[in-house]
Design a protein around this motif. Structure first.
Motif, PDB file in Angstrom:
ATOM      1  N   MET A  50       0.850  -1.197   0.000  1.00 18.17           N
ATOM      2  CA  MET A  50       0.000   0.000   0.000  1.00 18.17           C
ATOM      3  C   MET A  50       0.884   1.246   0.000  1.00 18.17           C
ATOM      4  SD  MET A  50      -2.967   1.058   2.732  1.00 18.17           S
ATOM      5  CE  MET A  50      -4.368   1.993   2.157  1.00 18.17           C
ATOM      6  N   LEU A  51       0.504   2.242  -0.797  1.00 19.58           N
ATOM      7  CA  LEU A  51       1.230   3.495  -0.858  1.00 19.58           C
ATOM      8  C   LEU A  51       0.551   4.534   0.030  1.00 19.58           C
ATOM      9  CD1 LEU A  51       1.887   3.712  -4.718  1.00 19.58           C
ATOM     10  CD2 LEU A  51       3.321   2.667  -2.934  1.00 19.58           C
ATOM     11  N   VAL A  52       1.332   5.577   0.389  1.00 19.60           N
ATOM     12  CA  VAL A  52       0.789   6.643   1.234  1.00 19.60           C
ATOM     13  C   VAL A  52      -0.447   7.249   0.580  1.00 19.60           C
ATOM     14  CG1 VAL A  52       1.248   8.946   2.174  1.00 19.60           C
ATOM     15  CG2 VAL A  52       3.006   7.164   2.317  1.00 19.60           C
ATOM     16  N   GLU A  53      -0.355   7.481  -0.741  1.00 17.70           N
ATOM     17  CA  GLU A  53      -1.467   8.121  -1.435  1.00 17.70           C
ATOM     18  C   GLU A  53      -2.740   7.282  -1.337  1.00 17.70           C
ATOM     19  OE1 GLU A  53      -2.370  10.536  -5.529  1.00 17.70           O
ATOM     20  OE2 GLU A  53      -0.738   9.073  -5.518  1.00 17.70           O
ATOM     21  N   GLU A  54      -2.613   5.958  -1.440  1.00 16.07           N
ATOM     22  CA  GLU A  54      -3.783   5.086  -1.361  1.00 16.07           C
ATOM     23  C   GLU A  54      -4.455   5.175   0.004  1.00 16.07           C
ATOM     24  OE1 GLU A  54      -2.449   1.486  -4.395  1.00 16.07           O
ATOM     25  OE2 GLU A  54      -1.678   1.484  -2.346  1.00 16.07           O
ATOM     26  N   LEU A  55      -3.644   5.382   1.046  1.00 16.64           N
ATOM     27  CA  LEU A  55      -4.209   5.471   2.397  1.00 16.64           C
ATOM     28  C   LEU A  55      -4.884   6.822   2.615  1.00 16.64           C
ATOM     29  CD1 LEU A  55      -4.525   4.208   5.236  1.00 16.64           C
ATOM     30  CD2 LEU A  55      -2.343   5.260   5.834  1.00 16.64           C
ATOM     31  N   VAL A  56      -4.167   7.912   2.300  1.00 18.63           N
ATOM     32  CA  VAL A  56      -4.702   9.236   2.632  1.00 18.63           C
ATOM     33  C   VAL A  56      -5.852   9.648   1.706  1.00 18.63           C
ATOM     34  CG1 VAL A  56      -2.510   9.965   3.616  1.00 18.63           C
ATOM     35  CG2 VAL A  56      -2.984  10.463   1.206  1.00 18.63           C
ATOM     36  N   ARG A  57      -5.964   9.006   0.516  1.00 17.81           N
ATOM     37  CA  ARG A  57      -7.042   9.341  -0.408  1.00 17.81           C
ATOM     38  C   ARG A  57      -8.252   8.416  -0.237  1.00 17.81           C
ATOM     39  NH1 ARG A  57      -5.046  14.256  -1.585  1.00 17.81           N
ATOM     40  NH2 ARG A  57      -3.276  14.240  -3.025  1.00 17.81           N
ATOM     41  N   ALA A  58      -8.205   7.492   0.686  1.00 19.17           N
ATOM     42  CA  ALA A  58      -9.334   6.582   0.901  1.00 19.17           C
ATOM     43  C   ALA A  58     -10.566   7.397   1.289  1.00 19.17           C
ATOM     44  CB  ALA A  58      -8.998   5.560   1.978  1.00 19.17           C
ATOM     45  N   THR A  59     -11.606   7.328   0.480  1.00 20.48           N
ATOM     46  CA  THR A  59     -12.768   8.197   0.658  1.00 20.48           C
ATOM     47  C   THR A  59     -13.515   7.944   1.966  1.00 20.48           C
ATOM     48  OG1 THR A  59     -14.075   6.641  -0.631  1.00 20.48           O
ATOM     49  CG2 THR A  59     -13.084   8.485  -1.813  1.00 20.48           C
ATOM     50  N   LEU A  84      -9.819  11.757   5.342  1.00 20.29           N
ATOM     51  CA  LEU A  84      -8.584  12.415   5.803  1.00 20.29           C
ATOM     52  C   LEU A  84      -8.321  13.653   4.951  1.00 20.29           C
ATOM     53  CD1 LEU A  84      -6.359   9.223   6.211  1.00 20.29           C
ATOM     54  CD2 LEU A  84      -7.766  10.349   7.951  1.00 20.29           C
ATOM     55  N   ARG A  85      -7.722  14.675   5.600  1.00 19.32           N
ATOM     56  CA  ARG A  85      -7.415  15.918   4.893  1.00 19.32           C
ATOM     57  C   ARG A  85      -5.905  16.082   4.820  1.00 19.32           C
ATOM     58  NH1 ARG A  85     -11.600  19.950   8.118  1.00 19.32           N
ATOM     59  NH2 ARG A  85     -13.486  18.692   7.758  1.00 19.32           N
ATOM     60  N   VAL A  86      -5.383  16.025   3.591  1.00 21.92           N
ATOM     61  CA  VAL A  86      -3.947  16.172   3.404  1.00 21.92           C
ATOM     62  C   VAL A  86      -3.607  17.654   3.430  1.00 21.92           C
ATOM     63  CG1 VAL A  86      -1.995  15.718   1.883  1.00 21.92           C
ATOM     64  CG2 VAL A  86      -3.879  14.069   2.025  1.00 21.92           C
ATOM     65  N   VAL A  87      -2.744  18.035   4.382  1.00 21.50           N
ATOM     66  CA  VAL A  87      -2.371  19.453   4.508  1.00 21.50           C
ATOM     67  C   VAL A  87      -0.948  19.713   4.028  1.00 21.50           C
ATOM     68  CG1 VAL A  87      -4.025  19.985   6.329  1.00 21.50           C
ATOM     69  CG2 VAL A  87      -1.822  19.020   6.943  1.00 21.50           C
ATOM     70  N   VAL A  88      -0.126  18.637   3.960  1.00 25.08           N
ATOM     71  CA  VAL A  88       1.225  18.759   3.401  1.00 25.08           C
ATOM     72  C   VAL A  88       1.433  17.551   2.488  1.00 25.08           C
ATOM     73  CG1 VAL A  88       3.703  18.796   3.824  1.00 25.08           C
ATOM     74  CG2 VAL A  88       2.161  19.962   5.413  1.00 25.08           C
ATOM     75  N   GLU A  89       1.681  17.807   1.218  1.00 25.56           N
ATOM     76  CA  GLU A  89       1.932  16.709   0.285  1.00 25.56           C
ATOM     77  C   GLU A  89       3.427  16.508   0.131  1.00 25.56           C
ATOM     78  OE1 GLU A  89       0.056  16.549  -3.458  1.00 25.56           O
ATOM     79  OE2 GLU A  89      -1.982  16.855  -2.687  1.00 25.56           O
ATOM     80  N   GLY A  90       3.930  15.452   0.769  1.00 23.21           N
ATOM     81  CA  GLY A  90       5.320  15.065   0.580  1.00 23.21           C
ATOM     82  C   GLY A  90       5.396  14.044  -0.544  1.00 23.21           C
ATOM     83  N   ASN A  91       6.134  12.978  -0.285  1.00 23.46           N
ATOM     84  CA  ASN A  91       6.244  11.910  -1.286  1.00 23.46           C
ATOM     85  C   ASN A  91       5.102  10.913  -1.066  1.00 23.46           C
ATOM     86  OD1 ASN A  91       6.918   9.958  -3.096  1.00 23.46           O
ATOM     87  ND2 ASN A  91       9.012   9.644  -2.366  1.00 23.46           N
ATOM     88  N   LEU A  92       4.034  11.074  -1.858  1.00 20.07           N
ATOM     89  CA  LEU A  92       2.855  10.210  -1.690  1.00 20.07           C
ATOM     90  C   LEU A  92       3.060   8.818  -2.279  1.00 20.07           C
ATOM     91  CD1 LEU A  92      -0.009  12.729  -2.541  1.00 20.07           C
ATOM     92  CD2 LEU A  92       0.849  12.073  -0.298  1.00 20.07           C
ATOM     93  N   ALA A  93       4.176   8.625  -2.996  1.00 25.38           N
ATOM     94  CA  ALA A  93       4.424   7.327  -3.630  1.00 25.38           C
ATOM     95  C   ALA A  93       5.201   6.375  -2.730  1.00 25.38           C
ATOM     96  CB  ALA A  93       5.182   7.518  -4.941  1.00 25.38           C
ATOM     97  N   LEU A  94       5.485   6.804  -1.488  1.00 29.89           N
ATOM     98  CA  LEU A  94       6.226   5.926  -0.577  1.00 29.89           C
ATOM     99  C   LEU A  94       5.342   4.756  -0.133  1.00 29.89           C
ATOM    100  CD1 LEU A  94       8.020   8.517   1.744  1.00 29.89           C
ATOM    101  CD2 LEU A  94       9.076   7.053   0.006  1.00 29.89           C
ATOM    102  N   PRO A  95       5.928   3.545  -0.047  1.00 28.45           N
ATOM    103  CA  PRO A  95       5.147   2.415   0.467  1.00 28.45           C
ATOM    104  C   PRO A  95       4.971   2.518   1.974  1.00 28.45           C
ATOM    105  CG  PRO A  95       7.389   1.723  -0.006  1.00 28.45           C
ATOM    106  CD  PRO A  95       7.279   3.137  -0.487  1.00 28.45           C
TER     107      PRO A  95
END
Length: 451
Positions: A1-10, A14-25
């Motif tokens: 699972m990637l960070v983006e998949e977790l934080v974008r789960a509808t 969750l509200r992303v306030v700082v976008e770092g590397n969303l492709a990290l596992p």
């Protein structure tokens, strides 16, 4: 699972306030509220906190520094009260370090975030097992449609994306890859069976190795099933062969049994008796649709086809072709023919028609006796040709080949008829045989045959 998949789960909101590397596992999701979180992290975690560490006087900068330095993938801050504001100091510290930061509303407890991660990991961990179950189901489905090792090999070949084959008891199922790497099959009586792979087992990825491991029991089972069927058919075939050879079996029962074994009741059938070849070689020699029956000293083949008489290292006797009622005679003819071949010590084919020629009797005698007999009749003739350069032996052979007809023989030798008469008179003098005598002509013919 990637960070983006977790934080974008509808469903987590969750509200992303700082976008770092969303492709990290994401390696793990961890709730941390201690003042020095770095020593509890191993890298790749999503750290969840509600700011309890603030009560220890720890600043947001210090907390975020330790989380970032430990290699965390993201930081999540959970709001406790509906009226609580976003933690600006945490957001600023995360932004300064390029660390992904999200806020979980009061309606999203940390356990929901953990459960979402665990569900994703469970699906990931279960994927190989599900693939293996799919492979199992595909092989079961293939065997329901068509039994035999070939069905399993076709499914396995599709999974590997390359051909695979199976070798057992000298037979090969499927198209062997080139090069081939052997993997032995395990099972009762399968010491000689191997799966032929396009790569070494250890070089394939785990998923493909699992597919091969799934296929192996099916292949072993199908081989053992085929062997059991073959053994039953052999017992069945041996019994009907005994009925035929004894001459006492009921013809209707014999015809019915042969039909069950693949020989049509109205087919013209010939018997072959084979010695000196194993079963696989006999099957290749006899061709499809033949009934092959193994015995201790020989193999009997009943065939409605016409096997090509190709070169062979064994001895093959061929009986007459006819209805099933004449099989007893065909088997006896084939056995006599194969015995004649063995006596001569010459591997190959011999049919009942060839066996019917009296000249075959020569081949059944001792070779030394044959040589001595031939020399006694033709010895002086051969010596005369050698000493004087004459062609008396060739002239005699031509005369007999042309049925004793003088002019035809002279024309064939391109000599005058008087020359021919002179030569043949000399033949009679040296051999002591008269060409006017049928018995003497036979002696001379057989002597020439011996040479």
């Amino acid at each position: 699972m990637l960070v983006e998949e977790l934080v974008r789960a509808t469903d987590l909101e969750l509200r992303v306030v700082v976008e770092g590397n969303l492709a990290l596992p994401v390696r793990w999701v961890h709730i941390v509220e201690v003042a020095d979180p770095g020593r509890f992290l191993r890298g790749g975690e999503v750290v969840l906190t509600a700011g309890v560490w603030r009560s220890s006087g720890v600043s947001a900068e210090h907390f975020v520094d330790e989380v970032a330095a430990a290699g965390a993938a993201a930081l999540g801050y959970g709001l406790v009260h509906a009226e609580e504001e976003w933690p600006e100091d945490v957001v600023a510290a995360a932004a300064a370090r390029g660390l992904t930061c999200f806020v979980a509303p009061v309606s999203t407890p940390f356990v929901a975030v953990v459960e979402a991660f665990v569900a994703s990991k469970r699906a990931e961990w279960e994927a190989p097992l599900r693939r293996q179950l799919d492979h199992h189901a595909a092989m079961v489905s293939a065997l329901r449609a068509e039994r035999g090792p070939g069905s399993v090999l076709r499914v396995l070949g599709r999974l590997l994306g390359r051909p695979v084959a199976l070798r057992s008891e000298g037979s090969v199922y499927g198209a062997p890859p080139a090069p081939s790497y052997e993997v032995p099959l395990i099972g009762a009586g399968l010491a000689d069976a191997s799966l032929l792979l396009p790569e070494e087992m250890g070089q394939l990825d785990v998923g493909l190795q699992a597919a091969i491991s799934t296929a192996m029991p099916f292949l072993a089972l199908e081989l053992e099933r085929e062997r059991a069927i073959r053994a039953t058919e052999q017992r069945y075939a041996l019994e009907v062969l005994d009925w035929i050879e004894s001459g006492t079996g009921d013809q209707a029962a014999i015809a019915h049994r042969l039909e069950l074994l693949g020989i049509a009741a109205d087919a013209d059938v010939a018997a072959l008796v084979v010695r000196g070849l194993d079963r696989a070689e006999v099957e290749a020699l006899a061709g499809p649709g033949s009934l092959v029956v193994e015995r201790t000293a020989e193999t009997v083949v009943l065939t409605a086809g016409h096997p090509p008489q190709a070169a062979t290292a064994g001895y093959v006797g061929v009986g007459q072709r006819g209805p099933a009622t004449s099989l007893r005679v065909s088997i006896l003819q084939a056995r006599k023919a194969v015995e004649a071949l063995e006596t001569r010590g010459r591997p190959g084919w011999l049919s009942h028609e060839q066996l019917a020629s009296p000249t075959l009797l020569l081949d059944l005698q001792d070779p030394a006796l044959l040589r001595a007999t031939g020399e006694a009749v033709l010895g002086r003739l051969v010596a005369a040709d050698a000493e004087r350069g004459t062609d008396l032996v060739a002239t005699l052979a031509a005369f007999l080949d042309h049925g004793g007809r003088w002019q035809e023989t002279a024309d064939a030798l391109h000599v005058h008829i008087n020359t021919l008469r002179h030569r043949l008179k000399r033949v009679e003098e040296l051999t002591g045989r008269s060409l006017a005598s049928t018995a003497d002509r036979v002696d001379l013919f057989l002597a020439l045959r011996l040479r």
